[in-house]
Write an enzyme that holds these catalytic residues in place. Structure first.
Site, PDB file in Angstrom:
ATOM      1  N   GLY A 173      46.519  36.484  51.033  1.00 48.59           N
ATOM      2  CA  GLY A 173      45.260  36.174  51.734  1.00 48.59           C
ATOM      3  C   GLY A 173      45.681  35.974  53.254  1.00 48.59           C
ATOM      4  O   GLY A 173      46.844  35.825  53.406  1.00 48.59           O
TER       5      GLY A 173
ATOM      6  N   LEU B  37      50.080  33.104  50.230  1.00 55.63           N
ATOM      7  CA  LEU B  37      50.432  34.430  49.540  1.00 55.63           C
ATOM      8  C   LEU B  37      50.543  34.182  47.997  1.00 55.63           C
ATOM      9  O   LEU B  37      51.252  33.054  47.779  1.00 55.63           O
ATOM     10  CB  LEU B  37      52.206  34.785  49.881  1.00 55.63           C
ATOM     11  CG  LEU B  37      52.822  36.020  49.083  1.00 55.63           C
ATOM     12  CD1 LEU B  37      53.548  36.931  50.063  1.00 55.63           C
ATOM     13  CD2 LEU B  37      53.652  35.472  48.014  1.00 55.63           C
TER      14      LEU B  37
ATOM     15  N   ASP C  19      41.019  42.257  48.820  1.00 58.82           N
ATOM     16  CA  ASP C  19      40.925  41.120  47.739  1.00 58.82           C
ATOM     17  C   ASP C  19      39.510  41.353  47.326  1.00 58.82           C
ATOM     18  O   ASP C  19      39.082  41.079  46.070  1.00 58.82           O
ATOM     19  CB  ASP C  19      41.089  39.711  48.674  1.00 58.82           C
ATOM     20  CG  ASP C  19      40.100  39.585  49.633  1.00 58.82           C
ATOM     21  OD1 ASP C  19      40.084  40.479  50.528  1.00 58.82           O
ATOM     22  OD2 ASP C  19      39.737  38.359  49.836  1.00 58.82           O
TER      23      ASP C  19
ATOM     24  N   ASP D 153      49.454  38.914  46.078  1.00 56.92           N
ATOM     25  CA  ASP D 153      48.060  38.990  46.708  1.00 56.92           C
ATOM     26  C   ASP D 153      48.096  38.138  47.774  1.00 56.92           C
ATOM     27  O   ASP D 153      48.417  36.852  47.894  1.00 56.92           O
ATOM     28  CB  ASP D 153      47.141  38.500  45.807  1.00 56.92           C
ATOM     29  CG  ASP D 153      45.608  38.031  46.452  1.00 56.92           C
ATOM     30  OD1 ASP D 153      45.094  37.009  46.046  1.00 56.92           O
ATOM     31  OD2 ASP D 153      45.521  38.528  47.525  1.00 56.92           O
TER      32      ASP D 153
ATOM     33  N   ASP E 132      34.478  34.761  45.828  1.00 62.98           N
ATOM     34  CA  ASP E 132      36.134  34.418  46.101  1.00 62.98           C
ATOM     35  C   ASP E 132      36.060  33.310  47.313  1.00 62.98           C
ATOM     36  O   ASP E 132      36.009  33.862  48.284  1.00 62.98           O
ATOM     37  CB  ASP E 132      36.834  35.901  46.362  1.00 62.98           C
ATOM     38  CG  ASP E 132      38.270  35.472  46.184  1.00 62.98           C
ATOM     39  OD1 ASP E 132      38.834  36.305  46.438  1.00 62.98           O
ATOM     40  OD2 ASP E 132      38.668  34.257  46.212  1.00 62.98           O
TER      41      ASP E 132
HETATM   42  C1  LIG Z   1      36.944  38.430  54.375  1.00 63.51           C
HETATM   43  C2  LIG Z   1      38.462  38.254  54.172  1.00 63.51           C
HETATM   44  C3  LIG Z   1      39.392  37.802  55.234  1.00 63.51           C
HETATM   45  C4  LIG Z   1      38.832  37.336  53.092  1.00 63.51           C
HETATM   46  O1  LIG Z   1      40.051  37.084  52.835  1.00 63.51           O
HETATM   47  P1  LIG Z   1      40.824  35.637  52.344  1.00 63.51           P
HETATM   48  O2  LIG Z   1      39.630  34.501  52.423  1.00 63.51           O
HETATM   49  O3  LIG Z   1      41.223  35.846  50.920  1.00 63.51           O
HETATM   50  O4  LIG Z   1      41.893  35.451  53.337  1.00 63.51           O
HETATM   51  C5  LIG Z   1      39.086  39.754  53.781  1.00 63.51           C
HETATM   52  O5  LIG Z   1      38.102  40.099  52.817  1.00 63.51           O
HETATM   53  C6  LIG Z   1      38.842  40.605  55.034  1.00 63.51           C
HETATM   54  O6  LIG Z   1      39.852  40.486  55.739  1.00 63.51           O
HETATM   55  N1  LIG Z   1      37.815  41.246  54.671  1.00 63.51           N
HETATM   56  C7  LIG Z   1      37.730  42.357  55.611  1.00 63.51           C
HETATM   57  C8  LIG Z   1      36.429  42.447  56.588  1.00 63.51           C
HETATM   58  C9  LIG Z   1      35.282  42.950  55.438  1.00 63.51           C
HETATM   59  O7  LIG Z   1      35.637  42.615  54.182  1.00 63.51           O
HETATM   60  O8  LIG Z   1      34.303  43.460  55.910  1.00 63.51           O
HETATM   61  K   LIG Z   2      41.377  35.389  48.468  1.00 63.05           K
END
Ligand SMILES: CC(C)(COP(=O)(O)O)[C@@H](O)C(=O)NCCC(=O)O
Ligand SMILES: [K+]
Length: 231
Positions: A8, A12, A88, A6, A109
């Site tokens: 992020g 990683l 995610d 996974d 999350d």
């Molecule tokens: C919002 C996030 C950056 C969260 O990811 P993380 O905090 O795990 O890095 C990820 O869900 C993402 O890239 N979302 C894309 C835009 C959306 O969900 O509308």
């Molecule tokens: K995450």
């Protein structure tokens, strides 16, 4: 044995799945000869992931990337442009739908960002919000103001701040808690199952009665995605 990855925006995460048991693992010492497949999800580009995919192909380990779809079994995505939803978030929803069937859920999350997603008992993703993660909130203020400063030893607390680091950290926490309260208003069921994951998941979970903290939620969702998608 299945390797789950996974990726992020901050870190990683890796885990090994054997007979349904998911255990976090360190990518620097992987039992490649015992790995039958690599299943991964990534919210962005990542050099470390590329390295792992290269190792997988060297060991002839097939790789599968999780993607968001409009529908997966009885779960449906709120986004018209479903491919824009963070993978995610989709994996957290898949895990919630599998682990708490027939229940309204709110999945929170907390990683680089804090994401909040509302899911009905029928598997309808109603949508959600993207907030800066707690550290992003505090850093954005300390880096963009002259007199707001942080203190590493100050905890996040659901209390009024009586000094600058309190005000800063508690503000980030209560802003996040407030968003969770707002999410509840979008469900008729006043007691949805609150499910927390990610870096500050345990901290947030502790602020609510009967909430769940599952550090492996996204990994479980990734595993479910593979099981549901391969058939
Ligand atoms: C919002 C996030 C950056 C969260 O990811 P993380 O905090 O795990 O890095 C990820 O869900 C993402 O890239 N979302 C894309 C835009 C959306 O969900 O509308
Ligand atoms: K995450």
């Amino acid at each position: 044995m299945r390797l789950l990855i996974d990726v992020g925006n901050t870190a990683l995460k890796a885990a090994l799945c054997q007979q349904g048991e998911i255990k976090p693992c360190d990518v620097s010492a992987l039992p490649w000869r015992k790995i039958n497949e690599l299943v991964y999800a990534s919210v962005g580009k990542n050099e470390q992931l590329n390295g792992l995919l290269a190792q997988a192909s060297a060991f002839q380990v097939p790789c599968f990337e999780a993607k968001v779809t409009k529908q997966l079994s009885n779960l449906s995505c709120a986004y018209q442009q479903f491919s824009n939803l963070g993978i995610d978030r989709w994996l957290g929803l898949i895990a919630a739908f599998q682990l708490w069937p027939q229940q309204d859920c709110i999945v929170i999350d907390t990683g680089t960002a804090t994401t909040i997603d509302v899911l009905t008992a029928q598997g309808q993703h109603l949508g959600g919000w993207i907030l800066p993660g707690l550290d992003l909130m505090t850093r954005s203020l300390t880096q963009n103001t002259q007199r707001v400063f942080d203190d590493a030893n100050t905890p996040f607390a659901n209390e009024l701040g009586v000094n600058t680091p309190n005000g800063l950290k508690n503000g980030a926490l209560v802003a996040t808690l407030g968003a969770v309260e707002q999410a509840k208003l979008h469900l008729t069921n006043k007691k949805p199952q609150l499910i927390f994951a990610g870096g500050y998941g345990a901290l947030l979970k502790a602020q609510f009665l009967d909430a769940i903290y599952d550090p492996q939620l996204v990994m479980k969702g990734l595993n479910y995605w593979y099981e549901l998608s391969k058939n």
